[in-house]
Scaffold this motif. Structure first.
Motif, PDB file in Angstrom:
ATOM      1  N   ALA A  88       0.842  -1.191   0.000  1.00  0.00           N
ATOM      2  CA  ALA A  88       0.000   0.000   0.000  1.00  0.00           C
ATOM      3  C   ALA A  88       0.880   1.245   0.000  1.00  0.00           C
ATOM      4  O   ALA A  88       1.522   1.558   0.995  1.00  0.00           O
ATOM      5  N   GLY A  91      -3.640   5.609   0.189  1.00  0.00           N
ATOM      6  CA  GLY A  91      -4.994   5.144   0.434  1.00  0.00           C
ATOM      7  C   GLY A  91      -5.857   6.251   0.977  1.00  0.00           C
ATOM      8  O   GLY A  91      -5.416   7.395   1.139  1.00  0.00           O
ATOM      9  N   ALA A 107      -1.647   3.540   6.547  1.00  0.00           N
ATOM     10  CA  ALA A 107      -1.235   2.214   6.104  1.00  0.00           C
ATOM     11  C   ALA A 107      -1.222   1.259   7.288  1.00  0.00           C
ATOM     12  O   ALA A 107      -0.839   1.631   8.404  1.00  0.00           O
ATOM     13  N   TRP A 114      -4.679  -0.828   4.039  1.00  0.00           N
ATOM     14  CA  TRP A 114      -4.999   0.520   4.527  1.00  0.00           C
ATOM     15  C   TRP A 114      -6.180   0.438   5.456  1.00  0.00           C
ATOM     16  O   TRP A 114      -7.045  -0.435   5.315  1.00  0.00           O
ATOM     17  N   ALA A 132      -7.199   1.201  -0.738  1.00  0.00           N
ATOM     18  CA  ALA A 132      -5.748   1.104  -0.683  1.00  0.00           C
ATOM     19  C   ALA A 132      -5.197   1.099  -2.102  1.00  0.00           C
ATOM     20  O   ALA A 132      -5.669   0.329  -2.938  1.00  0.00           O
TER      21      ALA A 132
END
Length: 295
Positions: A88, A91, A107, A114, A132
């Motif tokens: 990720a 997000g 994260a 996320w 994410a």
């Protein structure tokens, strides 16, 4: 190696603590969940189904998305995991309905997904999504955090910089849900800034997080420009899309109070970033969206 912290927006001289960075191997599974409860008391929610995924056309970027109804008068923590082999890099949250509030966006430890925290101040259920941005082919991934605090009824901002690699996204959270996120966006090309308003009477702590990676090039920001908000209404703004050949890596926002900040229409093949802002009790205000792109 430690992160570099900048503290601004306050004359309180609050020292910021720095967490040492940790590197992670690629991995992760595609699933999702939720946990939440009334604003005054926590309550565990039933397990949630797996999240949906969409791939930005012609890019290495995948958006994992998971949505749930948030009951009236509740806050809800919602999360989604990236597919295996991705991390990720950014997000956010999107909601259908107002009044809602975004209180945390970050994260998951290890970069495998996320999570967000949102509240529903309406009298009916409101749907909320966590999204994410998951990217493949990274050669280095680390999460850096810094902690600070803000006095009751005041506003404070803190930025944390990447000591290695480039910044692709970030977020933060506080030790109370009684906050408004005002800035949750890139700080130049190397860091992330979080600004919040503390609506509690007591001083509260908060944490800023930045995502730092290697394995992406030509990182740039695409901004919407400032757009006015009229009191009593929310304002939605969009960035332009990433240039052909670029991947969407993340995005952020500025507003008196950020309601949502997320990839736009991921299941329609768009690569924009969309933000909703409200004035948070002031007569007027401005909102803008920031998209992070790279190759």
């Amino acid at each position: 190696m430690t992160a570099i912290v900048l503290v601004s927006g306050t004359s309180e001289g609050v020292a910021a603590d720095i967490d040492r960075a940790t590197s992670y191997d690629a991995g992760g599974t595609a699933s999702a969940g939720r946990i939440g409860g009334p604003v005054e008391a926590g309550q565990v929610a039933p397990p949630a189904p797996a999240g949906r995924r969409a791939v930005d056309a012609g890019s290495r970027s995948t958006v994992a998305r998971h949505g749930v109804p948030v009951p009236a008068g509740y806050y809800w923590r919602i999360w989604v995991y990236c597919p295996a082999g991705t991390k990720a890099t950014g997000g956010g949250a999107s909601t259908h309905g107002y009044p809602t509030g975004l209180h945390a966006s970050k994260a998951i430890d290890g970069g495998n997904g996320w999570e967000i925290t949102v509240s529903n101040n309406a009298t009916i259920d409101v749907y909320a999504w966590v999204e994410a941005v998951c990217v493949s082919g990274l050669t280095y991934y680390s999460l850096h955090t810094a902690t600070s605090s803000v006095a009751g009824g005041q506003i404070n901002a803190t930025a944390v910089l990447c000591p290695r690699g480039v910044m692709t996204g970030g977020g933060g959270w506080a030790d109370t849900n009684n906050v408004s996120l005002r800035s949750n966006r890139p700080h130049s090309l190397t860091g992330w800034v979080l600004s919040l308003r503390n609506r509690d009477a007591d001083r509260r702590g908060f944490t800023v997080q930045v995502v730092c990676v290697e394995g992406v090039q030509n990182v740039q920001h695409v901004e919407s420009g400032w757009q006015p908000i009229v009191n009593g209404l929310d304002r939605i703004v969009f960035t332009d899309a990433c240039a052909p050949g670029q991947s969407r890596l993340g995005g952020g926002a500025d507003a008196p109070a950020i309601v949502s900040s997320s990839p736009y229409d991921v299941f329609e093949g768009n690569t924009n970033w969309v933000v909703t802002g409200v004035v948070d009790g002031a007569p007027t205000g401005n909102v803008r969206a920031v998209l992070i792109c790279g190759t």
